[in-house]
Design a protein around this motif. Structure first.
Motif, mmCIF file in Angstrom:
data_model
loop_
_atom_site.group_PDB
_atom_site.id
_atom_site.type_symbol
_atom_site.label_atom_id
_atom_site.label_comp_id
_atom_site.label_asym_id
_atom_site.label_seq_id
_atom_site.Cartn_x
_atom_site.Cartn_y
_atom_site.Cartn_z
ATOM 1 N N SER A 127 0.841 -1.208 0.000
ATOM 2 C CA SER A 127 0.000 0.000 0.000
ATOM 3 C C SER A 127 0.870 1.250 0.000
ATOM 4 N N ILE A 128 1.883 1.249 0.823
ATOM 5 C CA ILE A 128 2.782 2.412 0.881
ATOM 6 C C ILE A 128 3.461 2.590 -0.479
ATOM 7 N N VAL A 130 2.260 1.678 -3.365
ATOM 8 C CA VAL A 130 1.255 2.223 -4.283
ATOM 9 C C VAL A 130 1.192 3.744 -4.102
ATOM 10 N N GLY A 131 1.277 4.180 -2.864
ATOM 11 C CA GLY A 131 1.258 5.623 -2.578
ATOM 12 C C GLY A 131 2.451 6.347 -3.172
#
Lengths: 290, 336
Positions: A127-128, A130-131
């Motif tokens: 997720s990080i 993707v950020g």
């Protein structure tokens, strides 16, 4: 960029140095996550020593490639990589896990220089990543984001939320690795919670999956070259078949070495085993290099 | 009027609190290209539709995946963007607790969580959608600033303060309309400083969120009906709490009642109690809120009434606490 024989030899040499430092660190600390540290070392060596654009003198350089070690417990392997590069003093390795040290098992990105994300709680890294990959697009930056996932951590549902979003946002500037060492704390992954057919799962989530031997430097380079050359709008997942404890024969493939201690005798045997592994690897280069 | 707020007091009664947040976010985005918005399939409900229309490239709906939203926001913040995350309070706190804790707060990134539908404000949706424990959770996480604004103007001020202050924020606002407390945004909002909305020396009511308006009504009623001078503090910032205002209340009024649309365990009341107890000064004390139970289903105002956190409940509590003999003496036997 095809891997030259010399480059391959250099990377093998570096991987061997880093494996030795990982074992040293485990020995100094008394114990550590050496199994998963050894399995992921070739991935980290290739990323940091062939592909990633970073500036040791400017660790927060905004155009740097990002590296997110989602399997944060491999800090014992990441520490040697970062100290060897010069982000942190090599002497810091002797403090790993000790009271008052900046380096605990799982790194704090605000304390250990060169770390792009504080990980340790599993299922957060993608997720990080993707950020940071979305931010690169928005800020018109060319940097790439490398995320390394453990296989056991794929039990966490948040990974699949992240996977869905990486494909949805067509994040081709994100390169994801799975360190598929087949083992987790309580046993083999397929016994604890079956992951297979793992490649199919990632493909179903919208990734192009490149399945390789993740302890083979040449295959790793070819897979990353493939990801760099990717002209589709799908992100690439490099499914790295690895060996837990890779390089130290007496701990290889044994889930009980997820976390372990090295006394003097084991340390000496471990050093010898790494020497043997390195010899074999160099022989392989001599035989297989173009 | 502070901060270029472009709507009028009249409009503030026609805009829900979340809509005011939506406007504030657009205003920030127009000035600051690094501001981005994320939501988890709640763009409409959290009123960030205008942002989506005006800045489609800076708007990210990650689907119903709060954990991922928090991680993505952390990555964005690490790369220099300023993400505003909008979802319901219950999901912004509990559903994604580990990501809030680790990705946002442990990494101390510059990301702002705007948690809507807080407390029992989504009353009819039931306890799955009430957020009655979020202050207890968020207040305990290091690096996180926690704000519970009393109305739309305060929400505007809180959002602006969050943008202007580096680090993670959790701003807890209600669903729908809040009773308007302030006549405009220019009333001297300061992060971590309570606003005295009613003067008094007999007792202090410390409230947050929708309970501040109720407390103010109660104070005005008690002044007329009982001749009581009740101080009302709008304790918008739950963390860092305004210790000075609390200690001043202890010394000057010797009686404190806290009111919150939240469980009495771990929220505003607990935060105030910690300050009072650590001060070593005696004080009559009562916490109004949800008494360790799940709230009933219904309209927000009905639930508040049932829970005793509306003006009637507050009036009753003040009268009860005023019966306590709590004079400025050293005789502790006659005090409760």
């Amino acid at each position: 960029m095809p891997l030259s024989k010399q480059e391959w030899l250099n990377l093998e040499k570096k991987a061997n140095e880093l494996r030795n430092l990982c074992l040293d660190t485990t020995y100094w600390a008394g114990s550590g996550h050496i199994g998963g540290g050894m399995s992921v070392m070739d991935i980290m060596t290739v990323c940091y020593h062939k592909y990633m654009h970073i500036k040791v003198e400017e660790p927060n350089w905004e155009d740097r490639d990002r590296f997110i070690l989602s399997k944060g417990h491999a800090g014992i392997a990441y520490a040697p990589v970062l100290c060897d590069l010069g982000f942190n003093d090599k002497e810091m390795l002797k403090t790993f896990n000790l009271s008052g040290s900046k380096m605990g098992m799982h790194f704090d990105s605000n304390k250990v220089v060169g770390v792009d994300a504080s990980t340790g709680s599993l299922g957060h890294g993608l997720s990080i990543g993707v950020g940071t990959a979305l931010a690169a697009r928005l800020l018109k930056k060319d940097y790439k984001t490398f995320v390394v996932l453990g296989d056991g951590e794929l039990d966490e549902g948040s990974n699949w939320e992240a996977a869905m979003s990486a494909a949805h946002y067509k994040l081709t500037n994100l390169i994801t690795f799975v360190d598929r060492n087949h083992n987790m704390i309580d046993g083999p992954t397929e016994e604890v919670m079956a992951l297979e057919p793992l490649a199919d799962k990632w493909e179903a989530f919208g990734f192009i999956v490149k399945k390789i031997d993740g302890n083979n430097i040449k295959e790793l380079c070819e897979a990353i070259d493939f990801a760099y050359a990717n002209e589709t709008d799908k992100p690439v997942l490099i499914l790295c078949d690895t060996v837990k404890g890779c390089g130290i024969d007496f701990i290889e493939g044994d889930f009980r070495w997820h976390y372990g201690a090295f006394d003097d005798a084991k340390y000496e045997s471990g050093k010898k085993a790494l020497e043997e592994t390195y010899k074999k690897r160099v022989e392989r280069v001599e035989k297989e290099a173009e | 009027m502070a901060g270029g707020l472009s709507y009028t007091a009249e409009q503030s009664t026609s805009l829900s609190t979340a809509e005011i947040y939506g406007q504030a976010l657009v205003e920030l985005a127009e000035q600051h290209p690094e501001v981005v918005a994320l939501t988890a399939d709640l763009a409409k409900s959290t009123k960030i539709g205008d942002f989506q229309k005006k800045f489609p490239d800076r708007f990210f709906n990650v689907g119903i995946a709060e954990q991922n939203m928090f991680g993505v926001a952390a990555g964005m913040a690490k790369a220099g963007l300023v993400p505003f995350l909008s979802t319901f309070s219950q999901f912004a706190s509990f559903r994604s607790a580990d990501q809030l804790h680790t990705d946002l707060c442990y990494q101390n990134v510059n990301a702002k969580v705007i948690a809507t539908h807080s407390g029992t404000s989504f009353g009819q949706a039931g306890s799955t959608h009430h957020a009655i424990c979020d202050l207890a959770l968020t207040r305990s996480i290091p690096n996180l600033t926690v704000i519970c604004p009393a109305d739309g103007y305060e929400t505007y001020n809180a959002v602006m303060a969050a943008y202007n202050t580096p680090g993670p924020f959790y701003i807890r606002i209600n669903r729908g309309f809040d009773r308007v407390l302030y006549k405009d945004a220019d009333y001297g909002f300061e992060l971590g400083k309570a606003v005295e909305v009613h003067e008094g020396t007999d007792l202090t009511i410390i409230a947050c969120g929708s309970c501040v308006f109720q407390a103010l009504q109660a104070a005005e009623f008690l002044d007329n009906a009982d001749g009581l001078k009740v101080r009302v503090l709008d304790m918008h910032t739950i963390k860092p709490i305004d210790r000075d205002a609390i200690l001043k209340a202890v010394t000057e009024t010797r009686r404190i009642i806290t009111v919150e649309d939240h469980t009495v365990i771990g929220g505003l009341g607990s935060a105030v109690a910690e300050v009072v107890v650590e001060s070593g000064k005696g004080c009559a004390f009562k916490k109004l809120g949800i008494q360790d139970e799940f709230a009933p289903i219904g309209l927000h105002e009905d639930i508040m009434s049932t829970l005793g956190i509306d003006s009637n409940g507050i009036i009753a509590a003040v009268r009860e606490v005023m019966k306590a003999d709590f004079e400025e003496d050293n005789d502790w036997d006659d005090e409760f």
